[in-house]
Enzyme design. Sequence first.
Site, PDB file in Angstrom:
ATOM      1  N   ARG A 248       0.836  -1.209   0.000  1.00 35.43           N
ATOM      2  CA  ARG A 248       0.000   0.000   0.000  1.00 35.43           C
ATOM      3  C   ARG A 248       0.866   1.252   0.000  1.00 35.43           C
ATOM      4  O   ARG A 248       0.458   2.298  -0.464  1.00 35.43           O
ATOM      5  CB  ARG A 248      -0.917   0.014   1.234  1.00 35.43           C
ATOM      6  CG  ARG A 248      -1.956  -1.077   1.224  1.00 35.43           C
ATOM      7  CD  ARG A 248      -2.605  -1.200   2.573  1.00 35.43           C
ATOM      8  NE  ARG A 248      -1.619  -1.486   3.619  1.00 35.43           N
ATOM      9  CZ  ARG A 248      -1.911  -1.565   4.905  1.00 35.43           C
ATOM     10  NH1 ARG A 248      -3.133  -1.376   5.318  1.00 35.43           N
ATOM     11  NH2 ARG A 248      -0.964  -1.848   5.792  1.00 35.43           N
TER      12      ARG A 248
ATOM     13  N   CYS B 128      10.433  22.269  -9.816  1.00 40.33           N
ATOM     14  CA  CYS B 128       9.034  21.902 -10.109  1.00 40.33           C
ATOM     15  C   CYS B 128       8.262  21.643  -8.829  1.00 40.33           C
ATOM     16  O   CYS B 128       7.139  22.106  -8.668  1.00 40.33           O
ATOM     17  CB  CYS B 128       8.977  20.633 -10.945  1.00 40.33           C
ATOM     18  SG  CYS B 128       9.240  20.938 -12.655  1.00 40.33           S
TER      19      CYS B 128
HETATM   20  C1  UDX Z   1      10.017  15.648 -10.849  1.00 39.99           C
HETATM   21  C2  UDX Z   1       8.900  14.604 -11.036  1.00 39.99           C
HETATM   22  O1  UDX Z   1       9.418  13.313 -10.702  1.00 39.99           O
HETATM   23  C3  UDX Z   1       8.384  14.638 -12.466  1.00 39.99           C
HETATM   24  O2  UDX Z   1       7.302  13.728 -12.613  1.00 39.99           O
HETATM   25  C4  UDX Z   1       7.923  16.027 -12.804  1.00 39.99           C
HETATM   26  O3  UDX Z   1       7.507  16.081 -14.140  1.00 39.99           O
HETATM   27  C5  UDX Z   1       9.043  17.032 -12.582  1.00 39.99           C
HETATM   28  O4  UDX Z   1       9.520  16.940 -11.238  1.00 39.99           O
HETATM   29  P1  UDX Z   1      12.610  15.698 -11.406  1.00 39.99           P
HETATM   30  O5  UDX Z   1      12.640  16.961 -10.660  1.00 39.99           O
HETATM   31  O6  UDX Z   1      13.305  15.689 -12.712  1.00 39.99           O
HETATM   32  O7  UDX Z   1      11.101  15.250 -11.680  1.00 39.99           O
HETATM   33  O8  UDX Z   1      13.305  14.571 -10.518  1.00 39.99           O
HETATM   34  P2  UDX Z   1      12.882  13.526  -9.398  1.00 39.99           P
HETATM   35  O9  UDX Z   1      13.518  12.255  -9.749  1.00 39.99           O
HETATM   36  O10 UDX Z   1      11.454  13.518  -9.135  1.00 39.99           O
HETATM   37  O11 UDX Z   1      13.655  14.095  -8.119  1.00 39.99           O
HETATM   38  C6  UDX Z   1      13.340  15.337  -7.509  1.00 39.99           C
HETATM   39  C7  UDX Z   1      14.222  15.524  -6.306  1.00 39.99           C
HETATM   40  O12 UDX Z   1      13.855  14.618  -5.287  1.00 39.99           O
HETATM   41  C8  UDX Z   1      15.708  15.272  -6.551  1.00 39.99           C
HETATM   42  O13 UDX Z   1      16.460  16.226  -5.840  1.00 39.99           O
HETATM   43  C9  UDX Z   1      15.935  13.893  -5.995  1.00 39.99           C
HETATM   44  O14 UDX Z   1      17.263  13.679  -5.597  1.00 39.99           O
HETATM   45  C10 UDX Z   1      14.996  13.925  -4.823  1.00 39.99           C
HETATM   46  N1  UDX Z   1      14.558  12.611  -4.369  1.00 39.99           N
HETATM   47  C11 UDX Z   1      13.867  11.778  -5.191  1.00 39.99           C
HETATM   48  C12 UDX Z   1      14.831  12.227  -3.051  1.00 39.99           C
HETATM   49  O15 UDX Z   1      15.436  12.979  -2.280  1.00 39.99           O
HETATM   50  N2  UDX Z   1      14.377  11.017  -2.618  1.00 39.99           N
HETATM   51  C13 UDX Z   1      13.681  10.164  -3.407  1.00 39.99           C
HETATM   52  O16 UDX Z   1      13.310   9.083  -2.934  1.00 39.99           O
HETATM   53  C14 UDX Z   1      13.413  10.556  -4.745  1.00 39.99           C
END
Ligand code: UDX
Length: 478
Positions: free
Chosen positions: A257, A273
């Site tokens: 879940r 974003c």
């Molecule tokens: C994000 C969304 O995933 C995407 O769907 C949207 O269109 C744009 O924003 P992005 O910013 O490219 O994409 O990267 P993402 O992989 O989501 O990571 C965002 C941030 O979260 C990064 O700094 C990443 O390191 C961090 N993160 C991600 C974590 O700290 N922990 C996680 O478990 C996942």
Amino acid sequence: MVIEKICCLGAGYVGGPTCSVIALKCPEIRVTVVDMSKERIAQWNSDKLPIYEPGLDDVVKSCRGKNLFFSTDYTTAILEADIILFLSIHRQKHLEMEKAADLKYVEGAARMIAEIAKSNKIVVEKSTVPVRAAESILNILSANNKPGVSYQILSNPEFLAEGTAIEDLLCPDRVLIGGEESVEGHAAIEALCSVYEHWISRKNILTTNTWSSELSKLAANAMLAQRISSINSLSAVCESTGADVSEVARAIGLDSRIGSKFLQASIGILNLCFQKDILNLVYICECLNLPEVATYWQQVIDMNEYQKTRFTAKVVQALFNTVSGKQIALLGFAFKKNTGDTRESPAIHVAKTLLDEGATLHIYDPKVEESQIFEDLTHPSVCENPEYIRKSVKIYEDAYTATAGTHAIVLCTEWDEFVFLDYKKIYNGMMKPAYIFDGRKILDHTNLLEIGFHVHTIGKKLNRPMINRCWSSTGKFP
Ligand code: UDX
């Protein structure tokens, strides 16, 4: 309706890759990406593309000049297009914590379309815009309409993540298209579906009304960010109790879940974003007189700020409460691996704090250009004295030279190459005691401790005495 020409306003991290994949998968459609910036368009037309994205070079090279074009000629592209993809959201470098998104650029682009277009257009908002932006776009277009020209506005948010953009575009979990609930609206939705159906099965294309689609994009980013803020909040509890946040994440993630994705604690996320979208959501809730909901989502951002501050405070504290005059290596400057994007990167926050405290920084990132790092660090929101930054920051070509002679390493981006560095060699070249702060939890901490490093990470107390272990085995506090 047969789609022959698509134009995209905005050649950035979303527009470039998205249109390249559309061109790849729809050879009979002519795709033109336009941007005001001559320099950016020249880069898209060169061998060195303006963004780094695995797989992008090959896609661009196979279509550019055939059915994929990059241009500054807005007029021709808009005049000829059947579909106009709208990505002209303000590309700010440093997000001010303003809640209402700056719609100035959306409005400007809508006015430009109205001025130029001489035939019917489907206008597709692809970048994240505040809910009801489609309505604003339509109002502007209708108010400036030429006789015989009509518009349909669709919301088709992009869910790609940087670093995996091509993969995400080729195999998305779903494509979402929102449109007006009318005959014309449905026809426009069908036209856009026909483009995606070149490579995506219809069952993965979800159609909704416009507002649902716009809100879904904000909600998706807010929910993803909320998961990360939640695990980051637990990382603080772990550090105070002796629990390990990775073990906790694994244990809870195995609950189907909850699921295992987006549970990686780090030094703070909320890329551009995420922050922009949550701020929009907060703003909408406030406008709708839903203060409790607004406060709920604001907490996701507040928790992220707390996480970033907590991490840098830990660095300073561990280094005997002062970094003044110390040499610190920052490994990684991009906001995550496999991208050169630095917008809202936690590395900027870490660098700012350490510079404010008087440290000298040695920075290395495999994909971020030196000019970009200086541009970020000399931005007025980071430093009022660019000269000071130029004196206190040096950029290196590799991790070994960057770390040589430093007191500490702060790992800010989870680049794979950082996992495989020769840390014994690095340790030998550093000042002693040598510290390493793993802000991404990717390193082998046992190995680092054995080498002699003082190791700190997120959500786990290292060097802790074995006595802590007794508690779990005996069920009693020691
Ligand atoms: C994000 C969304 O995933 C995407 O769907 C949207 O269109 C744009 O924003 P992005 O910013 O490219 O994409 O990267 P993402 O992989 O989501 O990571 C965002 C941030 O979260 C990064 O700094 C990443 O390191 C961090 N993160 C991600 C974590 O700290 N922990 C996680 O478990 C996942």
